[in-house]
Scaffold this active site. Structure first.
Site, PDB file in Angstrom:
ATOM      1  N   HIS A 155      70.112  34.093  71.054  1.00  0.00           N
ATOM      2  CA  HIS A 155      69.366  32.361  71.140  1.00  0.00           C
ATOM      3  C   HIS A 155      67.664  32.489  71.425  1.00  0.00           C
ATOM      4  CE1 HIS A 155      73.715  31.609  71.010  1.00  0.00           C
ATOM      5  NE2 HIS A 155      74.067  32.726  71.996  1.00  0.00           N
ATOM      6  N   SER A 276      40.731  32.534  61.953  1.00  0.00           N
ATOM      7  CA  SER A 276      39.898  30.870  61.416  1.00  0.00           C
ATOM      8  C   SER A 276      38.756  30.884  60.901  1.00  0.00           C
ATOM      9  CB  SER A 276      40.371  30.379  62.260  1.00  0.00           C
ATOM     10  OG  SER A 276      39.674  29.207  62.501  1.00  0.00           O
ATOM     11  N   LYS A 282      40.508  33.082  67.057  1.00  0.00           N
ATOM     12  CA  LYS A 282      42.268  33.790  66.421  1.00  0.00           C
ATOM     13  C   LYS A 282      41.842  35.192  65.575  1.00  0.00           C
ATOM     14  CE  LYS A 282      44.894  30.502  65.690  1.00  0.00           C
ATOM     15  NZ  LYS A 282      46.220  29.634  66.040  1.00  0.00           N
ATOM     16  N   GLU A 289      53.179  35.930  58.194  1.00  0.00           N
ATOM     17  CA  GLU A 289      53.438  34.312  58.095  1.00  0.00           C
ATOM     18  C   GLU A 289      53.712  34.755  55.838  1.00  0.00           C
ATOM     19  OE1 GLU A 289      51.062  31.839  59.558  1.00  0.00           O
ATOM     20  OE2 GLU A 289      50.106  33.297  60.173  1.00  0.00           O
TER      21      GLU A 289
END
Ligand code: ARG
Length: 456
Positions: A155, A276, A282, A289
């Site tokens: 979970h 970024s 970043k 992704e």
């Protein structure tokens, strides 16, 4: 000139031509199309429909066409509707009228079904190869960090300590099942439909089994009506690809999460990260992704085909031409994704100290319950009592090992002075030594078995 123009007076409407043509995407089937035609010409020769000379001329012509495609010289012409008509048109240009004999008894319906099968047989090999490369990388990483302990989650909440290597190896088995699934599909794909004609079969006594054998196929189809419309094998590889994509997506999600600064268990190598355009600090896990995102389109290809197939009347219908782009998109994107994931796994940088910083004694609560079980307490009761201990730690802001022994014994008389020995992450892991568990010696055995499977 159309190959089927005899009965028509009018030219085809331009938009209709664009709508109908598949050459723009099915030209990549040229190699399997020619492979099928070479085998079919041989069968026509054996059946006495082509002389040796004609057969040789066709074989040479087809060889030349393959070279032209290989070198990018092949010229698609206005009348080329699909790969089958393009090859036949070119063959006519190269060898003249004999070219017209190649299609004797054959239809594009059994031809395209064969081409797709041969194409998928090849793709299965390539996908399996990439899966094996990925499995290899998982084993290497697991081996390199065999004893690193990390929190295990259910979970997405801290559950029990596990070995990082055990987490990595969990994906090995998913990809192993994927490979087995591809093997199953291969058996149903390597069935030759050639000789089914347009729908009713072939009247020329060609040796269908011999053609199949020549093409490296294990069997021939038993019903011509079924054979020209069967796209089950396409749906099957699209499903197998979807499940592989789901497995990759799941791996990607874990990596994205573990590379988040809140976790910082690992980092994806710079070669597979991006920055970024606005925020200089970043380091984004775009590779993972995209891998997660690609699963969407790979699954959609399966849904696309199933919807095309649903409700079709028997035998060949032009709807079936819509099978190809879904198939190509699925295999192309899956192979690309797999190649990237292989690189990402290799590039992973591991931070064991960050993993152990997240280990919390509460993750050993089950071990305390197991301790009581060993003292003869029924598990349900033990669970209840350890639950009380956890409540005590929360109310008093202490850890399990800081609970005074009088409190412990008050809750369960079976607690003896040796319980600190239980509150030990290494011990908790070492105890899970049944087959499939996270104990180091068990994971080492798991890796040995995995290596054996890959033939190392
Ligand atoms: N381009 C077609 C396809 O991809 C080939 C089969 C065409 N058959 C036909 N009878 N028009 O499905």
């Amino acid at each position: 000139m159309k190959l089927w123009g005899g009965r028509f007076k009018e030219d085809q409407n331009d938009v209709m031509k664009k709508f109908n043509d598949s050459i723009g995407f099915d030209n990549r089937l040229y190699s399997v199309d020619i492979q099928g035609s070479l085998a079919y010409a041989e069968a026509l020769h054996l059946a006495g429909l082509l002389t040796s000379k004609e057969n040789i001329s066709i074989q040479q012509g087809l060889g030349k066409i393959r070279d032209e495609f290989d070198t990018g010289e092949f010229e698609i012409k206005a009348g080329d509707e699909d790969i089958h008509t393009a090859v036949e048109r070119r063959l006519f240009e190269l060898i003249g009228k004999t070219a017209g004999k190649l299609h004797t008894g054959r239809s594009r319906n059994d031809q395209v079904a064969l081409d797709l099968r041969l194409f998928i047989m090849e793709e299965i090999k390539l996908i399996k190869h990439l899966l094996e490369e990925l499995q290899q990388k998982l084993i290497e990483k697991a081996n390199a960090h065999i004893n690193v302990i990390m929190p295990g989650f259910t979970h997405l909440q801290p559950a029990q300590p596990i070995l990082f290597s055990h987490w990595l190896m969990s994906f090995f088995w998913m990809f192993e099942r994927d490979k087995a699934r591809l093997d199953d599909i291969l058996a149903r794909t390597a069935v030759s439909p050639l000789g089914s004609g347009a729908l009713a079969g072939n009247p020329f006594d060609i040796d269908r089994s011999k053609i199949a054998e020549e093409l490296g196929m294990d069997a021939i189809s038993m019903n011509s009506l079924d054979a020209v419309s069967d796209r089950d094998f396409v749906a099957e590889i699209l499903f197998a690809n979807s499940l592989i994509a789901v497995h990759i997506s799941h791996l990607a999600e874990d990596i994205i999460l573990f590379s988040n600064p809140a976790f910082n268990y690992l980092q994806i190598g710079e070669a597979y990260s991006t920055g970024s355009s606005l925020m200089p600090q970043k380091r984004n896990p775009d590779s993972m992704e995209l891998a997660r995102g690609k699963s969407g389109r790979i699954i959609s290809a399966l849904v696309n085909l199933l919807i095309v197939l649903k409700g079709l009347p028997s035998t060949y219908n032009k709807d079936l031409q819509e099978d190809k782009e879904a198939l190509f998109d699925s295999v192309d994107n899956l192979k690309l994704t797999l190649s990237v994931v292989v690189g990402v796994i290799e590039s992973l940088i591991i931070f064991p100290e960050k993993m152990s910083a997240h280990l919390n004694e509460a993750m050993l609560a089950t071990d305390l319950a197991d301790y009581l079980v060993n003292q003869g307490v029924p598990f349900r009761e033990a669970h209840q009592k350890v639950g009380e201990l956890i409540r005590y730690t929360e109310e008093n802001s202490v850890s399990l090992s800081e609970i005074p022994s009088r409190v412990l014994q008050n809750i369960a008389i079976e607690f003896e002075d040796d319980i600190e020995k239980i509150i030990d992450f290494n011990k908790a892991i070492n105890k899970k030594d049944g087959v499939g568990g996270t104990a180091p010696k068990t994971v080492i055995k798991q890796i040995e078995l995995a290596k054996e499977i890959l033939g190392d």
